[in-house]
Scaffold this active site. Structure first.
Site, mmCIF file in Angstrom:
data_model
loop_
_atom_site.group_PDB
_atom_site.id
_atom_site.type_symbol
_atom_site.label_atom_id
_atom_site.label_comp_id
_atom_site.label_asym_id
_atom_site.label_seq_id
_atom_site.Cartn_x
_atom_site.Cartn_y
_atom_site.Cartn_z
ATOM 1 N N GLU A 170 68.226 91.283 -23.070
ATOM 2 C CA GLU A 170 67.926 92.862 -22.920
ATOM 3 C C GLU A 170 69.297 93.577 -22.356
ATOM 4 O O GLU A 170 69.833 92.730 -21.340
ATOM 5 C CB GLU A 170 66.706 93.434 -22.215
ATOM 6 C CG GLU A 170 66.956 93.634 -20.889
ATOM 7 C CD GLU A 170 67.184 92.429 -19.971
ATOM 8 O OE1 GLU A 170 66.811 91.221 -20.369
ATOM 9 O OE2 GLU A 170 67.725 92.306 -19.025
ATOM 10 N N LYS A 199 76.751 90.752 -12.908
ATOM 11 C CA LYS A 199 75.765 90.083 -13.726
ATOM 12 C C LYS A 199 76.209 88.714 -14.256
ATOM 13 O O LYS A 199 75.332 87.981 -14.714
ATOM 14 C CB LYS A 199 75.811 91.148 -15.273
ATOM 15 C CG LYS A 199 75.206 92.481 -15.060
ATOM 16 C CD LYS A 199 73.707 92.457 -14.779
ATOM 17 C CE LYS A 199 72.941 93.863 -14.779
ATOM 18 N NZ LYS A 199 73.516 95.057 -14.730
ATOM 19 N N SER A 219 79.211 97.020 -7.360
ATOM 20 C CA SER A 219 78.458 95.933 -8.420
ATOM 21 C C SER A 219 79.454 95.961 -9.806
ATOM 22 O O SER A 219 79.317 94.870 -10.547
ATOM 23 C CB SER A 219 77.242 96.570 -8.612
ATOM 24 O OG SER A 219 77.239 97.909 -9.076
HETATM 25 C C1 LIG Z 1 73.330 96.292 -14.305
HETATM 26 C C2 LIG Z 1 74.129 97.064 -13.387
HETATM 27 C C3 LIG Z 1 73.379 97.502 -12.385
HETATM 28 C C4 LIG Z 1 71.936 97.771 -11.999
HETATM 29 O O1 LIG Z 1 71.227 96.612 -12.151
HETATM 30 P P1 LIG Z 1 70.738 95.792 -10.893
HETATM 31 O O2 LIG Z 1 69.718 94.572 -11.397
HETATM 32 O O3 LIG Z 1 69.927 96.877 -9.876
HETATM 33 O O4 LIG Z 1 71.919 95.374 -10.179
HETATM 34 C C5 LIG Z 1 74.354 98.062 -11.056
HETATM 35 N N1 LIG Z 1 75.464 98.112 -11.211
HETATM 36 C C6 LIG Z 1 76.277 97.568 -12.285
HETATM 37 C C7 LIG Z 1 77.663 97.486 -12.472
HETATM 38 C C8 LIG Z 1 75.530 96.955 -13.296
HETATM 39 O O5 LIG Z 1 76.050 96.454 -14.383
#
Ligand SMILES: *Cc1c(COP(=O)(O)O)cnc(C)c1O
Length: 395
Positions: free
Chosen positions: A111, A89, A377
């Site tokens: 948000e 993010k 992620s």
């Molecule tokens: C926010 C988040 C997601 C989901 O959001 P996307 O916009 O689909 O990437 C996935 N993994 C993590 C670690 C997140 O913080």
């Protein structure tokens, strides 16, 4: 055939900007200027410098030997979990705070679902000395307590959203309402590839640094820039957009997305938008969403706060519609099991969202020579309470 946004803000039949009149001036300005601003030499330099020195990029591309042995294939993890603040993010919030500064906005709203975007936004606001308000579903405030504490420590005001299922959709509604009431001084940092044009494309571009790095990192490791598969979990789709962006026009690279099936796709408690959804407008964009026949949004469900959203971004809706991307899903339990497994065999505790991407490896029928890159992620620190509660042997 291109999978990129067109000049009207559409990906095939998805996208656009369906907004109230009060937001017209802000959105129109962004539409006309976001590309030019992001391409300015000094903007690019500030963005690259911060990604390197503040975020810690490039994030490593790690070959996971024991995971590969278990599922076949050669599995690489793109370690976005090692970024400052713990997920992908931050790439987007760095880009958007520089944009906000450039256009003279002083008040930032966001948000958040799992709190990762809220933390990343609070972080860049502290960095730039800007006021920060984060809308978060009251249910998510309870299940992601560590991130709520982090946002407050970083100086943000966290405002609970108490309507609907009190999750990400409801927080987004509140943030949009705030923006409508304070359009002059406020920039809305949306956390995913959702919302009215130009947000999906703007966020995808800021996240595209992920696949820009994967290309040279994979070449160093395997001799080729091209994997057989790129895999990511999808909430709104920003981490997926980041890891597929520079592979969209390489047809040999298969795109695999994993959605949250919650308690099962047929259970009535899931967030499997691509299977259960139909075309409609949500949060300013025409895309796939879960809705009743008369257009009421169906409350989504996932144990994972970051995937608990009834829509997907228009870019992904188009990729799925055209067959460019393939979608699997993972239930709460499958994701938990994948998180426990990665921790035990690779020594990496992933975010519960990320675990949905890992959970589909066993469904992909990988061949031993196939190269897979998964977007790791985020890290699982924020989910420890959920992991402990659901594990038979940890207390
Ligand atoms: C926010 C988040 C997601 C989901 O959001 P996307 O916009 O689909 O990437 C996935 N993994 C993590 C670690 C997140 O913080």
């Amino acid at each position: 055939m291109t999978y990129q946004v067109d000049t009207n803000g559409f990906y095939g039949k998805f996208g656009g900007a369906f907004i109230p009149e009060m937001l017209y001036s802000n959105i129109d300005y962004l539409q006309k200027n976001y590309r030019q601003i992001a391409e300015l030499d000094n903007f690019k330099k500030d963005f690259d410098d911060l990604l390197r020195d503040y975020v810690g990029r490039p994030s490593p591309l790690y070959f996971a030997p024991r995971l590969s042995q278990k599922y076949g294939g050669k599995i690489y993890l793109k370690r976005e979990d090692l970024n400052h603040t713990g997920s992908h993010k931050i790439n987007n919030t760095i880009g958007q705070i520089l944009l906000a500064k450039h256009i003279g906005k002083t008040r930032i709203i966001a948000e958040t679902g799992a709190g990762q975007h809220g933390v990343a936004t609070a972080t860049v606001c502290a960095l730039m000395g800007m006021e920060c308000l984060v809308y978060m579903g009251a249910h998510d405030i309870k299940r992601q307590a560590p991130n709520v504490a982090r946002m407050k420590m970083l100086g943000a005001t966290v405002i609970p959203a108490t309507s609907g299922s009190q999750t990400l959709k409801d927080a987004t509604n509140e943030a949009i309402r705030d923006w409508i009431n304070h359009p002059e001084e406020t920039h809305y940092i949306i956390g995913s590839v959702v919302g009215p044009h130009p947000y999906p494309d703007m966020v995808a571009r800021f996240q595209s640094v992920i696949s820009e790095e994967v290309r040279w990192q994979l070449k160093e490791k395997t001799g080729s820039e091209l994997p057989d598969y790129v895999v990511a979990c999808v909430g709104g789709g920003s981490n997926a957009a980041g890891i597929i962006y520079h592979y969209l026009d390489d047809p040999s690279v298969k795109i695999v997305l994993s959605e949250a099936a919650g308690k099962g796709i047929e259970s009535g408690e899931s967030a499997a938008t691509s299977v259960l959804g139909s075309i409609g407008v949500i949060h300013g964009s025409k895309t796939m969403l879960m809705q009743t026949e008369d257009g009421q949004i169906i409350e989504p469900y996932s144990l994972s706060a970051g995937l608990d959203y009834p829509g997907i971004g228009p870019m992904h809706a188009h990729l799925i519609d055209t067959g460019r991307a393939q979608v699997y899903s993972a239930t709460d339990q499958e994701a938990l099991d994948a998180a426990y497994e990665l921790s035990a065999i690779e020594g990496i505790i992933p975010a519960l969202e990320t675990a949905h991407g890992l959970a589909i490896l066993g469904k992909m029928d990988l061949k031993s020579e196939e190269v897979v890159v998964i977007n790791l992620s985020g890290r699982g620190d924020k989910d420890l309470a959920t992991f402990i509660e659901n594990h038979p042997d940890i207390d």
